[in-house]
Design a protein around this motif. Structure first.
Motif, PDB file in Angstrom:
ATOM      1  N   GLY A  31     -30.061 -26.857 -33.000  1.00  8.28           N
ATOM      2  CA  GLY A  31     -29.369 -25.625 -33.295  1.00  8.28           C
ATOM      3  C   GLY A  31     -27.859 -25.482 -33.314  1.00  8.28           C
ATOM      4  N   ASP A  32     -27.275 -26.441 -32.439  1.00  4.68           N
ATOM      5  CA  ASP A  32     -25.737 -26.474 -31.986  1.00  4.68           C
ATOM      6  C   ASP A  32     -25.422 -27.476 -33.332  1.00  4.68           C
ATOM      7  N   ILE A  33     -26.089 -28.571 -33.653  1.00  3.04           N
ATOM      8  CA  ILE A  33     -25.626 -29.244 -34.426  1.00  3.04           C
ATOM      9  C   ILE A  33     -25.578 -28.618 -35.979  1.00  3.04           C
ATOM     10  N   SER A  34     -26.439 -27.683 -36.234  1.00  5.33           N
ATOM     11  CA  SER A  34     -26.531 -26.848 -37.416  1.00  5.33           C
ATOM     12  C   SER A  34     -25.411 -25.902 -37.463  1.00  5.33           C
ATOM     13  N   ALA A  35     -24.984 -25.454 -36.111  1.00  7.96           N
ATOM     14  CA  ALA A  35     -24.044 -24.615 -36.290  1.00  7.96           C
ATOM     15  C   ALA A  35     -22.489 -25.370 -36.500  1.00  7.96           C
ATOM     16  N   GLN A  36     -22.334 -26.491 -35.989  1.00  8.01           N
ATOM     17  CA  GLN A  36     -21.389 -27.246 -36.295  1.00  8.01           C
ATOM     18  C   GLN A  36     -21.219 -27.673 -37.710  1.00  8.01           C
ATOM     19  N   TYR A  37     -22.422 -27.901 -38.393  1.00  4.09           N
ATOM     20  CA  TYR A  37     -22.297 -27.939 -39.862  1.00  4.09           C
ATOM     21  C   TYR A  37     -22.003 -27.010 -40.454  1.00  4.09           C
ATOM     22  N   ILE A  38     -22.325 -25.796 -40.253  1.00  2.00           N
ATOM     23  CA  ILE A  38     -21.819 -24.557 -41.058  1.00  2.00           C
ATOM     24  C   ILE A  38     -20.684 -24.121 -40.660  1.00  2.00           C
ATOM     25  N   THR A  39     -19.905 -24.470 -39.333  1.00  5.29           N
ATOM     26  CA  THR A  39     -18.631 -23.896 -39.292  1.00  5.29           C
ATOM     27  C   THR A  39     -17.698 -25.033 -39.930  1.00  5.29           C
ATOM     28  N   HIS A  40     -18.076 -26.313 -40.193  1.00  4.23           N
ATOM     29  CA  HIS A  40     -17.252 -27.281 -40.762  1.00  4.23           C
ATOM     30  C   HIS A  40     -17.229 -27.201 -42.524  1.00  4.23           C
ATOM     31  N   ALA A  41     -18.368 -26.574 -42.992  1.00  2.18           N
ATOM     32  CA  ALA A  41     -18.496 -26.342 -44.298  1.00  2.18           C
ATOM     33  C   ALA A  41     -17.715 -25.153 -44.654  1.00  2.18           C
ATOM     34  N   THR A  42     -17.908 -24.161 -43.546  1.00  9.84           N
ATOM     35  CA  THR A  42     -17.167 -22.805 -43.923  1.00  9.84           C
ATOM     36  C   THR A  42     -15.526 -23.044 -43.844  1.00  9.84           C
ATOM     37  N   ALA A  43     -15.155 -23.727 -43.006  1.00  4.57           N
ATOM     38  CA  ALA A  43     -13.556 -24.232 -42.739  1.00  4.57           C
ATOM     39  C   ALA A  43     -13.007 -25.134 -43.773  1.00  4.57           C
ATOM     40  N   LYS A  44     -14.069 -26.121 -44.430  1.00  8.42           N
ATOM     41  CA  LYS A  44     -13.745 -26.743 -45.585  1.00  8.42           C
ATOM     42  C   LYS A  44     -13.272 -25.970 -46.715  1.00  8.42           C
ATOM     43  N   SER A  45     -14.507 -24.930 -47.111  1.00  8.39           N
ATOM     44  CA  SER A  45     -14.116 -24.260 -48.236  1.00  8.39           C
ATOM     45  C   SER A  45     -12.852 -23.316 -47.892  1.00  8.39           C
ATOM     46  N   ARG A  46     -12.725 -22.740 -46.735  1.00  9.21           N
ATOM     47  CA  ARG A  46     -11.705 -21.633 -46.562  1.00  9.21           C
ATOM     48  C   ARG A  46     -10.331 -22.259 -46.631  1.00  9.21           C
ATOM     49  N   LEU A  47     -10.117 -23.342 -45.958  1.00 12.57           N
ATOM     50  CA  LEU A  47      -8.976 -24.239 -45.572  1.00 12.57           C
ATOM     51  C   LEU A  47      -8.592 -25.285 -46.631  1.00 12.57           C
ATOM     52  N   GLN A  48      -9.760 -25.374 -47.619  1.00  9.29           N
ATOM     53  CA  GLN A  48      -9.427 -26.257 -48.593  1.00  9.29           C
ATOM     54  C   GLN A  48      -8.972 -27.754 -48.110  1.00  9.29           C
ATOM     55  N   LEU A  49      -9.825 -28.180 -47.211  1.00 11.12           N
ATOM     56  CA  LEU A  49      -9.557 -29.656 -46.623  1.00 11.12           C
ATOM     57  C   LEU A  49      -9.500 -30.656 -47.457  1.00 11.12           C
ATOM     58  N   SER A  50      -8.785 -31.738 -47.450  1.00 12.91           N
ATOM     59  CA  SER A  50      -8.403 -32.993 -48.055  1.00 12.91           C
ATOM     60  C   SER A  50      -9.663 -33.843 -48.063  1.00 12.91           C
ATOM     61  N   ASP A  51      -9.987 -34.712 -48.947  1.00 10.43           N
ATOM     62  CA  ASP A  51     -11.193 -35.542 -48.797  1.00 10.43           C
ATOM     63  C   ASP A  51     -11.376 -36.432 -47.693  1.00 10.43           C
ATOM     64  N   SER A  52     -10.236 -36.468 -47.033  1.00  9.07           N
ATOM     65  CA  SER A  52     -10.201 -37.423 -45.601  1.00  9.07           C
ATOM     66  C   SER A  52     -10.769 -36.638 -44.491  1.00  9.07           C
ATOM     67  N   ASP A  53     -10.641 -35.228 -44.704  1.00 10.16           N
ATOM     68  CA  ASP A  53     -11.175 -34.503 -43.881  1.00 10.16           C
ATOM     69  C   ASP A  53     -12.618 -33.876 -43.892  1.00 10.16           C
ATOM     70  N   GLU A  54     -12.976 -34.028 -45.197  1.00 12.14           N
ATOM     71  CA  GLU A  54     -14.311 -33.531 -45.520  1.00 12.14           C
ATOM     72  C   GLU A  54     -15.539 -33.910 -44.780  1.00 12.14           C
ATOM     73  N   LYS A  55     -15.523 -35.277 -44.086  1.00 13.33           N
ATOM     74  CA  LYS A  55     -16.444 -35.820 -43.449  1.00 13.33           C
ATOM     75  C   LYS A  55     -16.928 -35.125 -42.373  1.00 13.33           C
ATOM     76  N   PHE A  56     -18.356 -34.573 -42.333  1.00 12.44           N
ATOM     77  CA  PHE A  56     -18.770 -33.917 -41.130  1.00 12.44           C
ATOM     78  C   PHE A  56     -19.180 -34.998 -39.866  1.00 12.44           C
ATOM     79  N   LYS A  57     -18.243 -34.594 -38.738  1.00 16.02           N
ATOM     80  CA  LYS A  57     -18.668 -35.440 -37.621  1.00 16.02           C
ATOM     81  C   LYS A  57     -19.287 -34.662 -36.310  1.00 16.02           C
ATOM     82  N   VAL A  58     -20.471 -35.015 -35.900  1.00 15.41           N
ATOM     83  CA  VAL A  58     -20.918 -34.366 -34.775  1.00 15.41           C
ATOM     84  C   VAL A  58     -20.100 -34.320 -33.340  1.00 15.41           C
ATOM     85  N   ASN A  59     -19.868 -33.323 -32.881  1.00 15.64           N
ATOM     86  CA  ASN A  59     -19.253 -33.204 -31.551  1.00 15.64           C
ATOM     87  C   ASN A  59     -20.550 -33.509 -30.655  1.00 15.64           C
TER      88      ASN A  59
END
Length: 217
Positions: A31-59
């Motif tokens: 469930g936490d991995i899912s939450a991290q992915y959701i947070t990452h996807a939300t931040a990517k769309s909101r902050l318009q991250l560059s291609d180098s920052d788009e890759k999702f990495k699990v904490n």
């Protein structure tokens, strides 16, 4: 899938507490991995991250911390809670199993006792695990507890009606853990949102209520 279910049933018969603890820890980690992915996807769309920052990495450290909550609290406490709750209502309150009163009482007690306790322990544990002091943890709980309690309060009673009505007691925590796969993602997401605007609305509304109450005395 059938073999997996039979294997789980066997584990539950031989070592019920151990099985509940392991399954809870595993599902809360997923469930936490899912939450991290959701947070990452939300931040990517909101902050318009560059291609180098788009890759999702699990904490993985955060996953381990969240999994330990499942191992250390949800598994053992949930196992004892559902077993004890059923015995208390059947034997002490002498209600007919699966009756409307029986199910309603279970849902009410679960919502009033276990639900708030689970949220309080989760946010407190996550705060201390992040290295925060007592005052910081108090602020986090004050910020996160009420929004999570209100949002979950509209979902969990419905989930638990079906649980207490149709699921045998020995499988009730498994049923809850399946929904905890979503719930752990939700709570991890709530905790990671920090001082989001939607949280401030809840706390502001609560503060206005307190002021109104004091003014009426």
């Amino acid at each position: 899938m059938l073999k997996l279910w039979k294997w789980y049933q066997n584990c539950l018969s031989v070592s019920p507490l151990k099985t509940q603890v392991i399954s809870s820890g595993f599902l809360w980690g997923v469930g936490d991995i899912s939450a991290q992915y959701i947070t990452h996807a939300t931040a990517k769309s909101r902050l318009q991250l560059s291609d180098s920052d788009e890759k999702f990495k699990v904490n993985w450290k955060r996953v381990a911390v969240t999994s330990m909550f499942g191992f250390g609290f949800v598994g053992p406490v949930g196992h004892l809670w559902y077993e004890g709750l059923d015995r208390f209502i059947r034997l002490r309150l002498q209600m007919q199993p699966k009756s409307v009163r029986f199910v309603a009482t279970k849902v009410a007690m679960d919502s009033i006792i276990f639900g708030p306790l689970d949220l309080f322990v989760f946010f407190t544990y996550m705060g201390f695990s992040a290295g925060k002091n007592v005052s910081q943890v108090k602020e986090d709980v004050k910020r996160d507890f009420l929004p999570a309690l209100i949002l979950e309060g509209g979902v969990w009673p419905i989930v638990q009606v079906a649980n207490f009505r149709y699921v045998p007691v020995r499988y009730q925590l498994l049923y809850v853990n399946i929904f905890c796969l979503l719930d752990s993602a939700f709570l991890s997401w709530v905790e990671q949102q920090k001082d989001a605007a939607w949280k401030q609305w809840f706390t502001s509304f609560h503060s206005l209520e307190e002021r109104g109450g004091k003014g009426g005395l």
